[in-house]
Every structure is written in structure tokens, then in C-alpha cells.
Design an enzyme around this catalytic site. Structure first.
Site, PDB file in Angstrom:
ATOM      1  N   ASP A  10       0.854  -1.184   0.000  1.00  0.00           N
ATOM      2  CA  ASP A  10       0.000   0.000   0.000  1.00  0.00           C
ATOM      3  C   ASP A  10       0.898   1.245   0.000  1.00  0.00           C
ATOM      4  O   ASP A  10       2.116   1.146   0.156  1.00  0.00           O
ATOM      5  CB  ASP A  10      -0.893  -0.047   1.248  1.00  0.00           C
ATOM      6  CG  ASP A  10      -1.763   1.179   1.391  1.00  0.00           C
ATOM      7  OD1 ASP A  10      -2.383   1.589   0.392  1.00  0.00           O
ATOM      8  OD2 ASP A  10      -1.822   1.749   2.504  1.00  0.00           O
ATOM      9  N   ALA A  12      -0.117   5.293   1.310  1.00  0.00           N
ATOM     10  CA  ALA A  12      -0.237   6.133   2.509  1.00  0.00           C
ATOM     11  C   ALA A  12      -0.379   5.284   3.771  1.00  0.00           C
ATOM     12  O   ALA A  12      -1.235   4.413   3.858  1.00  0.00           O
ATOM     13  CB  ALA A  12      -1.430   7.074   2.376  1.00  0.00           C
ATOM     14  N   LYS A  52     -11.600   6.317  -3.220  1.00  0.00           N
ATOM     15  CA  LYS A  52     -12.035   7.553  -2.566  1.00  0.00           C
ATOM     16  C   LYS A  52     -13.524   7.858  -2.781  1.00  0.00           C
ATOM     17  O   LYS A  52     -14.176   8.391  -1.879  1.00  0.00           O
ATOM     18  CB  LYS A  52     -11.149   8.722  -3.014  1.00  0.00           C
ATOM     19  CG  LYS A  52      -9.666   8.508  -2.697  1.00  0.00           C
ATOM     20  CD  LYS A  52      -9.429   7.992  -1.276  1.00  0.00           C
ATOM     21  CE  LYS A  52      -7.975   7.684  -0.999  1.00  0.00           C
ATOM     22  NZ  LYS A  52      -7.776   6.849   0.195  1.00  0.00           N
ATOM     23  N   ASP A 186      -2.020  -0.949   5.963  1.00  0.00           N
ATOM     24  CA  ASP A 186      -2.295  -0.433   7.303  1.00  0.00           C
ATOM     25  C   ASP A 186      -3.786  -0.331   7.592  1.00  0.00           C
ATOM     26  O   ASP A 186      -4.166   0.161   8.655  1.00  0.00           O
ATOM     27  CB  ASP A 186      -1.650   0.951   7.476  1.00  0.00           C
ATOM     28  CG  ASP A 186      -2.221   1.978   6.510  1.00  0.00           C
ATOM     29  OD1 ASP A 186      -2.836   2.961   6.973  1.00  0.00           O
ATOM     30  OD2 ASP A 186      -2.090   1.791   5.289  1.00  0.00           O
TER      31      ASP A 186
END
EC number: 3.11.1.1
Length: 269
Positions: A10, A12, A52, A186
Site C-alpha cells: 500500500d 499512505a 475515494k 495499514d
């Protein structure tokens, strides 16, 4: 050879942007700009890992956000509303993402060490392509450049929690067995992505969205607070199905060594 041959990482909160702050702050600004609706950073973090547009949709369904929306507009959020927030989100995110492009401590050296052992480095993101086209060169200028990347809007099948972005990396990198891949993320949707793709899934409990602190805040934290936040984050990642949870990407070599030992015994993800 029956060992790990590729990582699918991933962005960010995993390889860049400790704490995953670039997207969270922009969601808050986009809701405010488009409809003068306030959401908190904590709310903005809840659906993290999705594409998003889907993230905005999920935010609108959070009970507290829906309640505020209903109070202001007398109806639930619609697809047109999501489009309007997304339209506000995109230029803000494109403008800001370079400010959050620094590789997380340990990432550059860890990737170099794993590449020296022959591993290929794939990547994918909940960011759409216009954002990634700004982020990727900015991260490369600071030392992090994966062998391949896929944006959440690149594939007709969609993004997370489905397996498609991870599998596109497998195809492009020429990996012959998904069980020889490790997906690192994360946030829960990225863990699910790896599982759906048939890969080993590793969660990062400290560097990312679930821990939710800047590097400076983390450095100043008491051991007790770190332990509390780590436990909470790890619990969410394990609940999503992670095979392993570690603090940051710098802890990955030990995990890979353990997975290689399991593969040698005939285990699969």
C-alpha cells in the site's frame, strides 16, 4: 523456488505518509467545501483503504455523519452528493499529496535489502490515478520507487476490498504463484484485498491509519499510550484476517523469513 518472490505494498500509512494524514485531512476539507458539513478526522479514518468515491459513500452512511446530513438537508446523501464531494476532494488531494510523499522511516533501506534478495516490489493504492501521478514521482525523488503501481480507478473490476489491484501486480511482475506474494497494508480493506488474492496479508499497526498519529506525535508518546494504540490497531487488522501484524515496514524481513519457513513446510496462506 518455494519462497516469497514479491511484495504488494500500500502507499499512505505503509510506505509514505506516516499516520496516513494526506487523505484524512482532505476528506474533512472536501465535506466542508462542498456542503458545509463538518466531519472529524476520526470519522474520516473509518473507511480508509477503499477507493475515494467509495470512501465518501461509506462516510455518508456512518450514523453520526448521516444524522448531521439529515439534520441539514432532510434526506440521506445521494450519488450526486458523493460526486460533488469527490469533485471537491480531487483537486485538493492532487495539490496536497506531494506534501505527504516522504517515505516512512526504514522503508527505503528495507526495500533495498529485500530487492537485494531478489524480491520484486509491487504496489497499489486507494488513490485514483491523477493523485498517484503526483505522488509516485515525488516519492521516487526521495528514494522510494516500486517496480509497479496500480491506482484504485485503473481496473474495470474495481478496487479494494476486491483482489484486482493486487492481482494486476502479479500479472505485470510475472509472479507464478500468489502464495509467493505478501500484501502489506495499514487498513482493513487492504488486508481483505490480500486475502481475496490468495496472498499472505501483513498489517502495520503503528505507521498507518489505525494508529493515527504523526511521526512527531509518535516520538513524543508515552510507552503506555503507544501500547494502547498499537493493541487497538493490531486488533482491527487481525480481525480483518491479517496473518501477521507488525509496527512498520521495517519489521517485514523477519516476517518474510517466517513465511518462507512455512512455505518450505508446504503451508499456504
Amino acid at each position: 523456488m518455494n519462497r516469497i518472490s514479491a511484495l504488494i505494498l500500500d502507499w499512505a500509512g505503509t510506505t509514505v505518509d506516516f499516520g496516513s494524514f494526506a487523505p484524512t485531512q482532505i476528506f474533512v476539507e472536501a465535506f466542508r467545501q462542498a456542503f458545509d458539513i463538518e466531519i472529524t478526522l476520526e470519522e474520516a479514518r473509518v473507511p480508509m483503504g477503499l477507493g475515494k468515491w467509495q470512501h465518501i459513500e461509506a462516510l455518508g452512511k456512518l450514523p453520526a455523519v448521516d444524522s448531521r446530513w439529515q439534520a441539514k438537508f432532510g434526506r440521506a446523501m445521494t450519488a450526486a452528493d458523493i460526486d460533488a464531494i469527490y469533485a471537491a476532494f480531487m483537486p485538493l488531494q492532487i495539490a496536497k499529496v506531494v506534501d505527504f510523499s516522504a517515505p516512512i522511516a526504514g522503508v527505503v533501506d528495507t526495500i533495498a535489502a529485500l530487492r537485494a534478495k531478489g524480491l520484486k516490489i509491487g504496489s497499489c493504492s486507494g488513490y485514483p490515478r491523477p493523485v498517484m501521478e503526483k505522488l509516485v514521482p515525488a516519492a521516487a525523488a526521495q528514494g522510494y520507487a516500486p517496480d509497479h503501481w496500480v491506482a484504485t480507478d485503473d481496473l474495470a473490476a474495481g478496487g479494494r476490498p476486491g483482489p484486482w489491484m493486487a492481482l494486476q501486480n502479479v500479472i505485470t511482475l510475472g509472479i507464478d504463484d500468489v502464495a509467493h506474494c505478501v500484501k502489506v497494508d495499514d487498513a482493513a480493506p487492504g488486508i481483505s484485498e490480500g486475502l481475496h488474492a490468495g496472498m499472505w496479508s501483513v498489517g502495520l499497526a503503528v505507521s498507518g491509519n489505525e494508529f493515527g498519529a504523526t511521526w512527531e506525535e509518535y516520538q513524543a508518546m508515552s510507552k503506555a499510550e503507544i501500547a494502547t494504540r498499537r493493541e487497538r490497531a493490531a486488533g482491527k487488522l487481525y480481525a480483518a484476517g491479517a496473518h501477521y501484524v507488525v509496527d512498520t515496514l521495517a519489521d517485514l524481513p523477519e516476517v518474510i523469513a517466517d513465511i518462507n519457513a512455512r512455505l518450505a513446510k508446504g503451508e499456504r496462506p
